[in-house]
Design a protein around this motif. Structure first.
Motif, PDB file in Angstrom:
ATOM      1  N   TYR A 106       0.843  -1.187   0.000  1.00  0.00           N
ATOM      2  CA  TYR A 106       0.000   0.000   0.000  1.00  0.00           C
ATOM      3  C   TYR A 106       0.885   1.246   0.000  1.00  0.00           C
ATOM      4  O   TYR A 106       2.115   1.165   0.089  1.00  0.00           O
ATOM      5  N   ASP A 107       0.246   2.407  -0.081  1.00  0.00           N
ATOM      6  CA  ASP A 107       0.953   3.681  -0.112  1.00  0.00           C
ATOM      7  C   ASP A 107       1.201   4.156   1.321  1.00  0.00           C
ATOM      8  O   ASP A 107       0.251   4.353   2.083  1.00  0.00           O
ATOM      9  N   PRO A 108       2.468   4.372   1.725  1.00  0.00           N
ATOM     10  CA  PRO A 108       2.750   4.804   3.098  1.00  0.00           C
ATOM     11  C   PRO A 108       2.198   6.183   3.416  1.00  0.00           C
ATOM     12  O   PRO A 108       2.037   6.537   4.586  1.00  0.00           O
ATOM     13  N   ASN A 109       1.882   6.975   2.382  1.00  0.00           N
ATOM     14  CA  ASN A 109       1.310   8.301   2.616  1.00  0.00           C
ATOM     15  C   ASN A 109      -0.103   8.228   3.174  1.00  0.00           C
ATOM     16  O   ASN A 109      -0.637   9.232   3.658  1.00  0.00           O
ATOM     17  N   ASP A 110      -0.720   7.040   3.098  1.00  0.00           N
ATOM     18  CA  ASP A 110      -2.064   6.855   3.626  1.00  0.00           C
ATOM     19  C   ASP A 110      -2.061   6.406   5.086  1.00  0.00           C
ATOM     20  O   ASP A 110      -3.097   6.041   5.622  1.00  0.00           O
ATOM     21  N   THR A 111      -0.900   6.437   5.723  1.00  0.00           N
ATOM     22  CA  THR A 111      -0.798   6.031   7.124  1.00  0.00           C
ATOM     23  C   THR A 111      -0.457   7.236   7.991  1.00  0.00           C
ATOM     24  O   THR A 111      -0.085   8.302   7.493  1.00  0.00           O
ATOM     25  N   VAL A 112      -0.559   7.044   9.297  1.00  0.00           N
ATOM     26  CA  VAL A 112      -0.233   8.104  10.250  1.00  0.00           C
ATOM     27  C   VAL A 112       1.172   7.925  10.835  1.00  0.00           C
ATOM     28  O   VAL A 112       1.618   8.729  11.644  1.00  0.00           O
ATOM     29  N   SER A 113       1.877   6.888  10.386  1.00  0.00           N
ATOM     30  CA  SER A 113       3.179   6.539  10.973  1.00  0.00           C
ATOM     31  C   SER A 113       4.195   7.671  10.886  1.00  0.00           C
ATOM     32  O   SER A 113       4.846   8.017  11.879  1.00  0.00           O
ATOM     33  N   ASP A 114       4.358   8.245   9.690  1.00  0.00           N
ATOM     34  CA  ASP A 114       5.357   9.299   9.516  1.00  0.00           C
ATOM     35  C   ASP A 114       5.017  10.533  10.343  1.00  0.00           C
ATOM     36  O   ASP A 114       5.907  11.205  10.872  1.00  0.00           O
ATOM     37  N   ALA A 115       3.725  10.836  10.441  1.00  0.00           N
ATOM     38  CA  ALA A 115       3.314  12.001  11.229  1.00  0.00           C
ATOM     39  C   ALA A 115       3.681  11.817  12.694  1.00  0.00           C
ATOM     40  O   ALA A 115       4.198  12.738  13.339  1.00  0.00           O
ATOM     41  N   LEU A 116       3.427  10.629  13.229  1.00  0.00           N
ATOM     42  CA  LEU A 116       3.776  10.359  14.624  1.00  0.00           C
ATOM     43  C   LEU A 116       5.287  10.441  14.838  1.00  0.00           C
ATOM     44  O   LEU A 116       5.759  11.069  15.787  1.00  0.00           O
ATOM     45  N   ALA A 117       6.043   9.795  13.943  1.00  0.00           N
ATOM     46  CA  ALA A 117       7.500   9.795  14.081  1.00  0.00           C
ATOM     47  C   ALA A 117       8.064  11.202  13.953  1.00  0.00           C
ATOM     48  O   ALA A 117       9.022  11.565  14.642  1.00  0.00           O
ATOM     49  N   SER A 118       7.463  12.015  13.082  1.00  0.00           N
ATOM     50  CA  SER A 118       7.952  13.378  12.868  1.00  0.00           C
ATOM     51  C   SER A 118       7.880  14.226  14.123  1.00  0.00           C
ATOM     52  O   SER A 118       8.681  15.146  14.312  1.00  0.00           O
ATOM     53  N   TYR A 119       6.942  13.912  14.998  1.00  0.00           N
ATOM     54  CA  TYR A 119       6.763  14.703  16.220  1.00  0.00           C
ATOM     55  C   TYR A 119       7.175  13.932  17.474  1.00  0.00           C
ATOM     56  O   TYR A 119       6.708  14.206  18.574  1.00  0.00           O
ATOM     57  N   GLY A 120       8.076  12.960  17.293  1.00  0.00           N
ATOM     58  CA  GLY A 120       8.736  12.325  18.422  1.00  0.00           C
ATOM     59  C   GLY A 120       7.983  11.229  19.119  1.00  0.00           C
ATOM     60  O   GLY A 120       8.348  10.838  20.232  1.00  0.00           O
ATOM     61  N   PHE A 121       6.961  10.667  18.478  1.00  0.00           N
ATOM     62  CA  PHE A 121       6.231   9.547  19.069  1.00  0.00           C
ATOM     63  C   PHE A 121       6.826   8.246  18.522  1.00  0.00           C
ATOM     64  O   PHE A 121       6.721   7.955  17.336  1.00  0.00           O
ATOM     65  N   ILE A 122       7.462   7.469  19.400  1.00  0.00           N
ATOM     66  CA  ILE A 122       8.192   6.273  19.003  1.00  0.00           C
ATOM     67  C   ILE A 122       7.335   5.040  19.276  1.00  0.00           C
ATOM     68  O   ILE A 122       6.949   4.780  20.418  1.00  0.00           O
ATOM     69  N   GLN A 123       7.066   4.285  18.217  1.00  0.00           N
ATOM     70  CA  GLN A 123       6.206   3.110  18.344  1.00  0.00           C
ATOM     71  C   GLN A 123       6.810   2.081  19.283  1.00  0.00           C
ATOM     72  O   GLN A 123       7.983   1.735  19.190  1.00  0.00           O
ATOM     73  N   GLU A 124       5.996   1.561  20.214  1.00  0.00           N
ATOM     74  CA  GLU A 124       6.474   0.610  21.216  1.00  0.00           C
ATOM     75  C   GLU A 124       6.212  -0.830  20.827  1.00  0.00           C
ATOM     76  O   GLU A 124       6.949  -1.735  21.214  1.00  0.00           O
ATOM     77  N   GLY A 125       5.178  -1.096  20.059  1.00  0.00           N
ATOM     78  CA  GLY A 125       4.838  -2.473  19.708  1.00  0.00           C
ATOM     79  C   GLY A 125       3.855  -2.495  18.558  1.00  0.00           C
ATOM     80  O   GLY A 125       3.612  -1.477  17.900  1.00  0.00           O
ATOM     81  N   PRO A 126       3.272  -3.656  18.260  1.00  0.00           N
ATOM     82  CA  PRO A 126       2.304  -3.746  17.163  1.00  0.00           C
ATOM     83  C   PRO A 126       1.132  -2.797  17.357  1.00  0.00           C
ATOM     84  O   PRO A 126       0.703  -2.537  18.485  1.00  0.00           O
ATOM     85  N   VAL A 127       0.628  -2.279  16.250  1.00  0.00           N
ATOM     86  CA  VAL A 127      -0.547  -1.409  16.278  1.00  0.00           C
ATOM     87  C   VAL A 127      -1.792  -2.294  16.188  1.00  0.00           C
ATOM     88  O   VAL A 127      -1.896  -3.154  15.315  1.00  0.00           O
ATOM     89  N   GLN A 128      -2.735  -2.073  17.077  1.00  0.00           N
ATOM     90  CA  GLN A 128      -3.993  -2.809  17.059  1.00  0.00           C
ATOM     91  C   GLN A 128      -5.030  -2.009  16.283  1.00  0.00           C
ATOM     92  O   GLN A 128      -5.199  -0.817  16.528  1.00  0.00           O
ATOM     93  N   ILE A 129      -5.696  -2.678  15.351  1.00  0.00           N
ATOM     94  CA  ILE A 129      -6.750  -2.020  14.574  1.00  0.00           C
ATOM     95  C   ILE A 129      -8.026  -2.841  14.720  1.00  0.00           C
ATOM     96  O   ILE A 129      -8.052  -4.018  14.342  1.00  0.00           O
TER      97      ILE A 129
END
Length: 247
Positions: A106-129
């Protein structure tokens, strides 16, 4: 050196509840009763990425519907089913659930991952959806907690997202604890773990595939995963994050 080894830091661990537009995982889980866990992301062709997801639900029929919805989504390029990873466990999946491993392009631009990382939010584990909502566990430096509202607002504006904090806890880490955990690894476990870190195996997106890492170590994929599974069990996620940054 000794002073650095005993230096400790305080991090906040946040649970974020997120919705944002144009996300295939949110649309699919809103349409069906099955759920997803988002694991590792790899670079793919033409600027797209491939993500490893675990689909889980109460029946194979639910998973069939989820796969069909994902395949037909305007936001996915391809959906492939994978064999279960050796030694892979799903602590967020309820006992008795039917699971299926998926590789989705898929297109990574359709996710929120980069936005979170850009503002210092570091993923701790799997994302639950589930039910059309993402649940992220993220670390944030306690020194910046006074700016937390502004940083969350920036993420909202960047992705036109709805973001709420459902939980905040303090998380203490120290390099001395990390070093003691690393010392608990066998020589071979440490060699394989350090090789994985050097090749960005724990990065996002992942810098090397499991097969490529096994070839680099000159061992089978099964043996590689067994070494990593045992090393990860001893180190746990906080240690992995900090040790990787020190390499």
């Amino acid at each position: 050196m000794a002073q650095a080894e005993h230096q400790s830091s305080q991090n906040a661990l946040l649970t974020l509840k997120i919705w944002h537009p144009d996300c295939w995982t949110l649309e699919v889980t809103e349409a069906v009763s099955a759920n997803l866990l988002a694991h590792t992301v790899y670079n793919a062709a033409d600027g797209r990425v491939k993500g490893h997801f675990t689909a889980y639900g109460d029946s194979t029929e639910e998973l069939d519907r989820l796969v069909e919805e994902a395949t037909n989504s305007r936001l996915t390029h391809s959906v492939a089913e994978m064999q279960h990873r050796y030694g892979f466990e799903h602590p967020h999946v309820a006992s008795g659930s039917v699971t299926r491993e998926l590789l989705v392009e898929y297109d990574p631009n359709d996710t929120v991952s980069d936005a979170l990382a850009s503002y210092g939010f570091i993923q701790e584990g799997p994302v639950q959806i589930r039910d059309g909502t993402e649940y992220w566990s993220v670390f944030v430096d306690n020194d910046d907690r006074g700016q937390l509202h502004e940083r969350l607002e920036a993420v909202r504006e960047m992705r036109d997202a709805e973001v709420s904090v459902t939980k905040i806890t303090s998380h203490s880490t120290s390099s001395s604890n990390v070093l003691s955990r690393v010392e608990n690894l066998s020589k071979r476990q440490r060699e394989i773990f350090e090789l994985a870190c050097e090749h960005d195996y724990y990065a996002w997106p992942r810098g090397i595939t499991t097969r490529e890492l096994a070839d680099e170590a000159d061992i089978s994929k099964t043996t590689l995963l067994e070494h990593l599974r045992k090393a990860e069990a001893k180190l746990l996620d906080p240690a992995i994050n900090e040790f990787t940054q020190s390499l």
